[in-house]
Design a protein around this motif. Structure first.
Motif, PDB file in Angstrom:
ATOM      1  N   ASP A   1      -2.695  -6.249  -5.958  1.00 47.98           N
ATOM      2  CA  ASP A   1      -1.227  -5.813  -6.403  1.00 47.98           C
ATOM      3  C   ASP A   1      -0.364  -6.915  -6.285  1.00 47.98           C
ATOM      4  O   ASP A   1       0.338  -7.106  -4.858  1.00 47.98           O
ATOM      5  CB  ASP A   1      -0.986  -4.675  -5.698  1.00 47.98           C
TER       6      ASP A   1
ATOM      7  N   GLU B   1      -3.677  -5.045   0.638  1.00 51.22           N
ATOM      8  CA  GLU B   1      -3.640  -6.307  -0.512  1.00 51.22           C
ATOM      9  C   GLU B   1      -3.826  -7.548   0.298  1.00 51.22           C
ATOM     10  O   GLU B   1      -4.430  -8.516  -0.355  1.00 51.22           O
ATOM     11  CB  GLU B   1      -2.494  -6.186  -1.169  1.00 51.22           C
TER      12      GLU B   1
ATOM     13  N   ASP C   1       2.618  -7.311  -7.287  1.00 48.28           N
ATOM     14  CA  ASP C   1       3.935  -7.083  -7.259  1.00 48.28           C
ATOM     15  C   ASP C   1       4.293  -6.712  -5.935  1.00 48.28           C
ATOM     16  O   ASP C   1       5.517  -6.612  -5.551  1.00 48.28           O
ATOM     17  CB  ASP C   1       4.193  -5.828  -8.214  1.00 48.28           C
TER      18      ASP C   1
END
Length: 239
Positions: free
Chosen positions: A230, A190, A232
């Motif tokens: 992502d 990420e 989160d």
């Protein structure tokens, strides 16, 4: 083709810092361009106001004079902004290069798991205990490692699986590594996505400012890549 990389191996935290630096730089570029655009709008407004009317000058001449001065003013602002934006672009390039240099170290969960817990006495102990384990026992230990998220055990099992002929393995190394869902692997993926998107965003923003118009395809591609990160897992961005 050599598997040895010239780049130093960075920790996930260090990779995250590189991505964060590009994230911050992207925000700075957008703020600079926003400021420049406001300067352009202010100059346009001032020029339009000054050439709104003049005794003995036709409306067509007024419009032409205003247009010529506006073009010159915008060109001057863009010329003056070049050094500032070039400096930011030159800052982004090396940071992005250092970031993507980590891809060979993090391009598979097997690589990340293989070096996990190196030097950890628990990994060494598991290796010693399972040195003579057969396929059934190794398969169960892989199951236990995944169920308990025991990284030293998983790394030891991976080493032993790697020594076995493929036909005798109760589980594949890649399957085990993927099942562990290692934070180090997942986060770096990420971080690299974020760094790529931020570099593209910087390039698109500067190109749009310089050209005076945007490319809808660039905007769509950026939006799609942004949605693919992502948040989160690695936290929010600069916007």
């Amino acid at each position: 083709m050599t598997i040895l990389a010239d780049a130093p191996l960075l920790t996930p935290a260090q990779v995250g810092e590189l991505a964060s630096s590009l994230d911050g730089l992207h925000g700075r570029v957008l703020k600079v361009i926003d400021r420049l655009q406001k300067d352009v709008e202010a100059r346009k407004k001032d020029i339009a106001s000054r050439w709104k009317s003049a005794p003995g000058v036709s409306a067509g001449d007024l419009a032409r004079f205003a247009q010529n001065e506006t073009v010159a003013a915008v060109r001057q602002i863009k010329d003056n902004s070049k050094a500032e934006l070039d400096k930011m672009l030159k800052e982004a390039g090396p940071a992005h290069a250092r970031l993507i240099a980590q891809r060979p170290f993090y391009d598979s969960p097997v690589k990340v798991l293989s070096r996990a817990s190196l030097g950890d006495a628990r990994r060494t102990e598991y290796l010693n205990q399972l040195a003579y384990a057969g396929p059934a026992e190794l398969g169960h230990m892989a199951q236990v490692a995944v169920a308990t998220q025991n990284v030293p055990l998983a790394a030891a099992v991976l080493s032993l699986l790697d020594r076995m002929p493929s036909k005798d393995r109760p589980v594949g190394p890649a399957e085990l590594a993927h099942a562990m869902r290692l934070d180090d692997f997942l986060k770096v993926q990420e971080y690299i996505k974020l760094g790529d998107v931020r570099l593209q965003g910087i390039l698109v923003a500067i190109r749009t400012w310089t050209a005076g118009k945007s490319n809808p395809l660039d905007t769509v591609q950026l939006a799609m890549r942004e949605r693919g990160i992502d948040r989160d897992l690695i936290g929010g961005g600069d916007e």
